[in-house]
Design a protein around this motif. Structure first.
Motif, PDB file in Angstrom:
ATOM      1  N   MET A   1       0.774  -1.339  -0.031  1.00  0.00           N
ATOM      2  CA  MET A   1       0.216   0.002  -0.003  1.00  0.00           C
ATOM      3  C   MET A   1       0.973   1.265  -0.055  1.00  0.00           C
ATOM      4  N   SER A   2       1.978   1.256   0.723  1.00  0.00           N
ATOM      5  CA  SER A   2       2.896   2.395   0.670  1.00  0.00           C
ATOM      6  C   SER A   2       3.200   2.919  -0.709  1.00  0.00           C
ATOM      7  N   ASN A   3       3.367   2.064  -1.497  1.00  0.00           N
ATOM      8  CA  ASN A   3       3.844   2.293  -2.979  1.00  0.00           C
ATOM      9  C   ASN A   3       2.820   2.913  -3.650  1.00  0.00           C
ATOM     10  N   THR A   4       1.499   2.577  -3.301  1.00  0.00           N
ATOM     11  CA  THR A   4       0.428   3.288  -4.068  1.00  0.00           C
ATOM     12  C   THR A   4       0.273   4.712  -3.518  1.00  0.00           C
ATOM     13  N   LYS A   5       0.338   4.747  -2.047  1.00  0.00           N
ATOM     14  CA  LYS A   5       0.431   6.177  -1.635  1.00  0.00           C
ATOM     15  C   LYS A   5       1.582   7.057  -2.205  1.00  0.00           C
ATOM     16  N   ALA A   6       2.544   6.215  -2.052  1.00  0.00           N
ATOM     17  CA  ALA A   6       3.828   7.062  -2.677  1.00  0.00           C
ATOM     18  C   ALA A   6       3.600   7.516  -4.072  1.00  0.00           C
ATOM     19  N   THR A   7       2.947   6.803  -4.858  1.00  0.00           N
ATOM     20  CA  THR A   7       2.777   7.038  -6.300  1.00  0.00           C
ATOM     21  C   THR A   7       1.759   8.061  -6.524  1.00  0.00           C
ATOM     22  N   ILE A  11       2.341  11.842  -8.005  1.00  0.00           N
ATOM     23  CA  ILE A  11       1.399  12.478  -9.134  1.00  0.00           C
ATOM     24  C   ILE A  11       0.738  13.719  -8.668  1.00  0.00           C
ATOM     25  N   ALA A  12       0.395  13.877  -7.303  1.00  0.00           N
ATOM     26  CA  ALA A  12      -0.258  15.006  -6.798  1.00  0.00           C
ATOM     27  C   ALA A  12       0.780  16.049  -6.971  1.00  0.00           C
ATOM     28  N   GLY A  13       2.070  15.673  -6.493  1.00  0.00           N
ATOM     29  CA  GLY A  13       3.087  16.842  -6.316  1.00  0.00           C
ATOM     30  C   GLY A  13       3.344  17.324  -7.927  1.00  0.00           C
ATOM     31  N   VAL A  14       3.404  16.439  -8.996  1.00  0.00           N
ATOM     32  CA  VAL A  14       3.801  16.684 -10.295  1.00  0.00           C
ATOM     33  C   VAL A  14       2.583  17.717 -10.665  1.00  0.00           C
ATOM     34  N   ALA A  15       1.407  17.318 -10.344  1.00  0.00           N
ATOM     35  CA  ALA A  15       0.566  18.088 -11.022  1.00  0.00           C
ATOM     36  C   ALA A  15       0.255  19.367 -10.330  1.00  0.00           C
ATOM     37  N   ILE A  16       0.497  19.466  -9.065  1.00  0.00           N
ATOM     38  CA  ILE A  16       0.389  20.891  -8.426  1.00  0.00           C
ATOM     39  C   ILE A  16       1.672  21.817  -9.008  1.00  0.00           C
ATOM     40  N   GLY A  17       2.758  21.399  -9.306  1.00  0.00           N
ATOM     41  CA  GLY A  17       3.764  22.139  -9.636  1.00  0.00           C
ATOM     42  C   GLY A  17       3.642  22.324 -11.258  1.00  0.00           C
ATOM     43  N   ASN A  41      -5.545  16.243 -18.751  1.00  0.00           N
ATOM     44  CA  ASN A  41      -5.514  14.798 -19.501  1.00  0.00           C
ATOM     45  C   ASN A  41      -4.457  13.815 -19.124  1.00  0.00           C
ATOM     46  N   ASP A  42      -3.069  14.636 -18.824  1.00  0.00           N
ATOM     47  CA  ASP A  42      -2.191  13.755 -18.498  1.00  0.00           C
ATOM     48  C   ASP A  42      -2.273  13.166 -17.136  1.00  0.00           C
ATOM     49  N   LEU A  43      -2.803  13.993 -16.209  1.00  0.00           N
ATOM     50  CA  LEU A  43      -3.066  13.649 -14.975  1.00  0.00           C
ATOM     51  C   LEU A  43      -3.975  12.635 -14.876  1.00  0.00           C
ATOM     52  N   ALA A  44      -5.088  12.718 -15.634  1.00  0.00           N
ATOM     53  CA  ALA A  44      -6.129  11.654 -15.627  1.00  0.00           C
ATOM     54  C   ALA A  44      -5.555  10.329 -16.295  1.00  0.00           C
ATOM     55  N   ASP A  45      -4.828  10.417 -17.214  1.00  0.00           N
ATOM     56  CA  ASP A  45      -4.212   9.341 -17.577  1.00  0.00           C
ATOM     57  C   ASP A  45      -3.200   8.429 -16.772  1.00  0.00           C
ATOM     58  N   SER A  46      -2.484   9.227 -15.951  1.00  0.00           N
ATOM     59  CA  SER A  46      -1.606   8.817 -14.739  1.00  0.00           C
ATOM     60  C   SER A  46      -2.384   8.288 -13.774  1.00  0.00           C
ATOM     61  N   ALA A  47      -3.495   8.800 -13.325  1.00  0.00           N
ATOM     62  CA  ALA A  47      -4.194   8.306 -12.280  1.00  0.00           C
ATOM     63  C   ALA A  47      -4.919   7.074 -12.821  1.00  0.00           C
ATOM     64  N   LYS A  48      -5.582   6.822 -14.137  1.00  0.00           N
ATOM     65  CA  LYS A  48      -5.966   5.764 -14.743  1.00  0.00           C
ATOM     66  C   LYS A  48      -4.876   4.602 -14.524  1.00  0.00           C
TER      67      LYS A  48
END
Length: 95
Positions: A1-7, A11-17, A41-48
């Protein structure tokens, strides 16, 4: 689970930046909106992709649990049969 949280955190940090960089960029509004749409769109693809990876990992864990359960069941049956044979041998020492 920690890998999922880190990922998800990455992703959130990249999106905010990316969003902050776009908002502070000296470009026209239409250009900025296009970049925001592209990044969204890139963020949505990453989340997917992250979600699909999570589901794949969950399926693997489920399959591994089934295999381990079957192995445990077979081991228990073998031990039970051995115990039955030992009891029968103890009951009939001359057979």
């Amino acid at each position: 689970m920690s890998n999922t949280k880190a990922t998800l955190g990455i992703i959130a940090g990249v999106a905010i930046g990316a969003l902050a960089g776009i908002l502070f960029a000296p470009e026209k509004g239409s250009e900025t909106r296009k970049k925001i749409a592209s990044n969204t769109n890139d963020l949505a693809d990453s989340a997917k992709n992250s979600f699909n990876d999570f589901i794949d990992n969950l399926k693997n864990v489920y399959a591994d649990a089934g295999t381990k359960t079957d192995q445990l069941k077979q081991t228990a049956k073998a031990k039970m049969n051995n115990l039955k044979n030992e009891v029968r041998a103890a009951e009939n020492p001359f057979s």
